[in-house]
Design a protein around this motif. Structure first.
Motif, PDB file in Angstrom:
ATOM      1  N   GLU A 319      -3.633  -3.652   0.935  1.00 38.15           N
ATOM      2  CA  GLU A 319      -4.963  -4.103   1.633  1.00 38.15           C
ATOM      3  C   GLU A 319      -4.942  -3.923   2.903  1.00 38.15           C
ATOM      4  O   GLU A 319      -3.690  -4.293   3.661  1.00 38.15           O
ATOM      5  N   LYS A 320      -5.849  -3.763   3.844  1.00 37.76           N
ATOM      6  CA  LYS A 320      -5.835  -3.622   5.352  1.00 37.76           C
ATOM      7  C   LYS A 320      -6.395  -4.959   5.924  1.00 37.76           C
ATOM      8  O   LYS A 320      -7.259  -5.792   5.494  1.00 37.76           O
ATOM      9  N   VAL A 321      -5.274  -5.644   6.777  1.00 39.03           N
ATOM     10  CA  VAL A 321      -5.612  -6.842   7.454  1.00 39.03           C
ATOM     11  C   VAL A 321      -5.479  -6.643   8.906  1.00 39.03           C
ATOM     12  O   VAL A 321      -4.609  -6.101   9.525  1.00 39.03           O
ATOM     13  N   GLY A 322      -6.812  -6.588   9.454  1.00 39.15           N
ATOM     14  CA  GLY A 322      -6.608  -6.161  10.816  1.00 39.15           C
ATOM     15  C   GLY A 322      -6.294  -4.847  11.091  1.00 39.15           C
ATOM     16  O   GLY A 322      -7.041  -3.831  10.478  1.00 39.15           O
ATOM     17  N   ASP A 323      -5.329  -4.355  11.864  1.00 34.44           N
ATOM     18  CA  ASP A 323      -4.928  -2.985  12.124  1.00 34.44           C
ATOM     19  C   ASP A 323      -3.855  -2.705  11.086  1.00 34.44           C
ATOM     20  O   ASP A 323      -3.231  -1.627  11.321  1.00 34.44           O
ATOM     21  N   THR A 324      -3.426  -3.699  10.473  1.00 33.28           N
ATOM     22  CA  THR A 324      -2.124  -3.085   9.542  1.00 33.28           C
ATOM     23  C   THR A 324      -2.718  -3.345   7.928  1.00 33.28           C
ATOM     24  O   THR A 324      -3.503  -3.805   7.753  1.00 33.28           O
ATOM     25  N   PHE A 325      -1.607  -2.613   7.266  1.00 29.46           N
ATOM     26  CA  PHE A 325      -1.608  -2.675   5.791  1.00 29.46           C
ATOM     27  C   PHE A 325      -0.642  -3.483   5.164  1.00 29.46           C
ATOM     28  O   PHE A 325       0.458  -3.657   5.803  1.00 29.46           O
ATOM     29  N   GLN A 326      -1.073  -4.380   4.184  1.00 30.29           N
ATOM     30  CA  GLN A 326      -0.137  -5.481   3.760  1.00 30.29           C
ATOM     31  C   GLN A 326      -0.096  -5.450   2.134  1.00 30.29           C
ATOM     32  O   GLN A 326      -1.053  -4.937   1.677  1.00 30.29           O
ATOM     33  N   VAL A 327       1.126  -5.884   1.590  1.00 33.41           N
ATOM     34  CA  VAL A 327       1.088  -5.895   0.138  1.00 33.41           C
ATOM     35  C   VAL A 327       0.159  -7.428  -0.246  1.00 33.41           C
ATOM     36  O   VAL A 327       0.504  -8.452   0.293  1.00 33.41           O
ATOM     37  N   ALA A 328      -0.749  -7.008  -1.446  1.00 33.57           N
ATOM     38  CA  ALA A 328      -1.134  -8.231  -2.047  1.00 33.57           C
ATOM     39  C   ALA A 328      -1.071  -8.056  -3.319  1.00 33.57           C
ATOM     40  O   ALA A 328      -0.928  -7.422  -3.963  1.00 33.57           O
ATOM     41  N   HIS A 329      -1.163  -9.374  -4.040  1.00 33.87           N
ATOM     42  CA  HIS A 329      -0.904  -9.560  -5.295  1.00 33.87           C
ATOM     43  C   HIS A 329      -2.430  -9.735  -6.103  1.00 33.87           C
ATOM     44  O   HIS A 329      -2.991 -10.691  -5.615  1.00 33.87           O
ATOM     45  N   LYS A 330      -2.787  -8.974  -6.946  1.00 33.58           N
ATOM     46  CA  LYS A 330      -4.057  -9.126  -7.799  1.00 33.58           C
ATOM     47  C   LYS A 330      -3.816  -9.537  -9.310  1.00 33.58           C
ATOM     48  O   LYS A 330      -3.245  -8.969  -9.992  1.00 33.58           O
ATOM     49  N   THR A 331      -4.207 -10.857  -9.593  1.00 36.15           N
ATOM     50  CA  THR A 331      -3.989 -11.283 -10.988  1.00 36.15           C
ATOM     51  C   THR A 331      -5.071 -10.501 -11.738  1.00 36.15           C
ATOM     52  O   THR A 331      -6.317 -10.371 -11.251  1.00 36.15           O
ATOM     53  N   VAL A 332      -4.748  -9.708 -12.951  1.00 38.70           N
ATOM     54  CA  VAL A 332      -5.608  -9.144 -13.687  1.00 38.70           C
ATOM     55  C   VAL A 332      -5.402  -9.751 -15.103  1.00 38.70           C
ATOM     56  O   VAL A 332      -4.458 -10.280 -15.631  1.00 38.70           O
ATOM     57  N   VAL A 333      -6.463  -9.234 -15.896  1.00 34.63           N
ATOM     58  CA  VAL A 333      -6.466  -9.575 -17.431  1.00 34.63           C
ATOM     59  C   VAL A 333      -6.253  -8.006 -18.127  1.00 34.63           C
ATOM     60  O   VAL A 333      -6.943  -7.153 -17.814  1.00 34.63           O
ATOM     61  N   VAL A 334      -5.266  -7.962 -18.805  1.00 32.92           N
ATOM     62  CA  VAL A 334      -5.061  -6.756 -19.609  1.00 32.92           C
ATOM     63  C   VAL A 334      -5.815  -6.230 -20.721  1.00 32.92           C
ATOM     64  O   VAL A 334      -5.884  -7.449 -21.629  1.00 32.92           O
ATOM     65  N   GLY A 335      -6.319  -5.240 -20.929  1.00 32.10           N
ATOM     66  CA  GLY A 335      -6.988  -4.952 -22.149  1.00 32.10           C
ATOM     67  C   GLY A 335      -6.401  -3.673 -22.989  1.00 32.10           C
ATOM     68  O   GLY A 335      -5.186  -3.810 -23.011  1.00 32.10           O
ATOM     69  N   VAL A 336      -7.437  -2.783 -23.348  1.00 33.67           N
ATOM     70  CA  VAL A 336      -6.645  -1.741 -24.106  1.00 33.67           C
ATOM     71  C   VAL A 336      -5.637  -0.731 -23.507  1.00 33.67           C
ATOM     72  O   VAL A 336      -5.910  -0.529 -22.205  1.00 33.67           O
ATOM     73  N   THR A 337      -4.741  -0.295 -24.336  1.00 36.46           N
ATOM     74  CA  THR A 337      -3.809   0.526 -23.733  1.00 36.46           C
ATOM     75  C   THR A 337      -3.995   1.848 -24.539  1.00 36.46           C
ATOM     76  O   THR A 337      -4.132   2.098 -25.544  1.00 36.46           O
TER      77      THR A 337
END
Length: 383
Positions: A319-337
């Motif tokens: 994700e873009k933070v200011g003028d830089t790109f950074q790694v972010a962790h997004k918690t998700v709920v897993v569904g069908v595979t």
């Protein structure tokens, strides 16, 4: 002299002990200094465009992995129906033939003679029957006029009936002989391609000896064994995406038939899938792929992109933070595979909630990254 030597040995031993203790203390001091030194913290990572993807809504097909063998719907093993020497064989592997075409001939001399013998026997039986019939006709008239007894007439009737049965038996024998003669000529039961030539010109073969194999490549199907538990969810009409002999292209197949029982030895249930485009394919190829059991439209990411090294599964995004790109962790709920049938060669996909469409997701091949890590791309990022 002995005392001087003894003291010299003791001195050497003491010096060796002192040197060992000194080296141990130096090593321990070096380890402490290394531990006290500040750790090098990674603050930046460079990603290629192939390391990321854009999250989007996809049609995910819950699939069942299957594998099997491609077989021709019409397949025949042409065997010798009579014994004898092969006098003529006109085809080889790869030759196209039409229904009714003569493929081979077995020496018919013996069977011609038997048919002629049976015909002559039938003619002789017919002559005897006609004689017995005339005698019975005469005796019927004589009985009516009272010249002979009823018993004599009945005897002539019995003789006629026996001659009639002998004539019918002779005709049946002639038909059998004629069939044996016809069986000496092998013809194609349907149009197709010769897959195997198992006998050669001049070879003497016995009854039921394999001569040729014939396949019709216009209609092909995949015979796939399934476990009894997996077969319960399979229905006629379900579509599969198959890969043949590890080729890069995929073909479609549809379930046509399902065996009503499990095989005695393996306990497998056979499922037969008709190939939509059999052109260019061959009998006996190996096929593997996924049989679609159901479809869901969900926000999906590759299964390897979902990480489980924390209490809750999450995906790594850029994700873009200011003028830089950074790694972010997004918690998700897993569904069908399942599988994205638009990209059957890709890895399995999984539906997730908690992730917005258009987010840049880091693929699983990159590994675990620290949150807040700065990101740059080896080439301009394009979604």
């Amino acid at each position: 002299m002995k005392n001087k030597t003894r003291w010299l040995i003791i001195a050497v031993i003491v010096l060796a002990l002192i040197a060992g203790i000194w080296r141990a203390l130096a090593s321990k001091r070096a380890q402490k200094e290394a531990a006290a030194a500040p750790a090098v913290v990674q603050t930046h990572i460079e990603l290629a465009n192939s390391d990321v993807l854009t999250a989007s809504v996809r049609d995910i097909t819950q699939g069942l992995a299957i594998s099997g063998t491609v077989k021709a719907l019409n397949y025949a093993v042409i065997k010798a129906r009579v014994a004898g020497e092969i006098k003529d064989i006109t085809v080889r592997e790869g030759d196209a033939v039409t229904a009714g075409q003569v493929l081979a001939r077995i020496d018919p001399t013996e069977y011609q003679r038997r048919w002629q013998q049976a015909q002559e026997q039938a003619l002789a039986a017919k002559a005897q029957m006609e004689i017995a019939q005339r005698q019975w006709d005469i005796n019927k008239a004589l009985v009516a006029q009272g010249f002979i007894s009823k018993i004599a007439s009945d005897n002539s009737l019995a003789s006629y009936q026996g001659a009639l049965a002998s004539h019918k038996a002779a005709i049946a024998g002639a038909d059998v002989a004629r069939k044996s003669l016809d069986d000496a000529t092998l013809v194609a039961p349907f149009s197709g391609v010769i897959a195997l030539r198992a006998a050669q010109l001049g070879e003497r073969v016995s009854i039921d000896a394999k001569i040729l194999e014939l396949v019709d490549l216009r209609q092909l199907e995949v015979e796939a064994p399934l476990s009894p538990s997996d077969s319960i969810d399979v229905r006629v009409g379900q579509v599969a995406t198959l890969q043949l002999e590890d080729r890069p292209t995929y073909v479609k197949a549809k379930v046509q038939r399902i065996s009503p029982s499990a095989q005695a030895g393996s306990r497998s249930v056979m499922v037969y899938l008709r190939l939509d485009q059999p052109q260019g394919l061959r009998h006996g190829l190996f096929a593997k792929g996924t049989l679609g059991l159901g479809k869901s439209q969900v926000m999906a990411v590759p299964l390897s992109a979902v990480r489980s090294d924390r209490a809750q599964p999450y995906v790594q995004v850029v994700e873009k933070v200011g003028d830089t790109f950074q790694v972010a962790h997004k918690t998700v709920v897993v569904g069908v595979t399942g599988t994205d049938l638009a990209q059957p060669e890709s890895e399995p996909w999984v539906g997730v909630t908690g992730l917005d469409a258009g987010r840049t997701v880091i693929k699983g091949q990159v590994g675990a990254l620290r949150q807040g890590l700065a990101v740059t791309y080896t080439s301009p990022k394009t979604n």
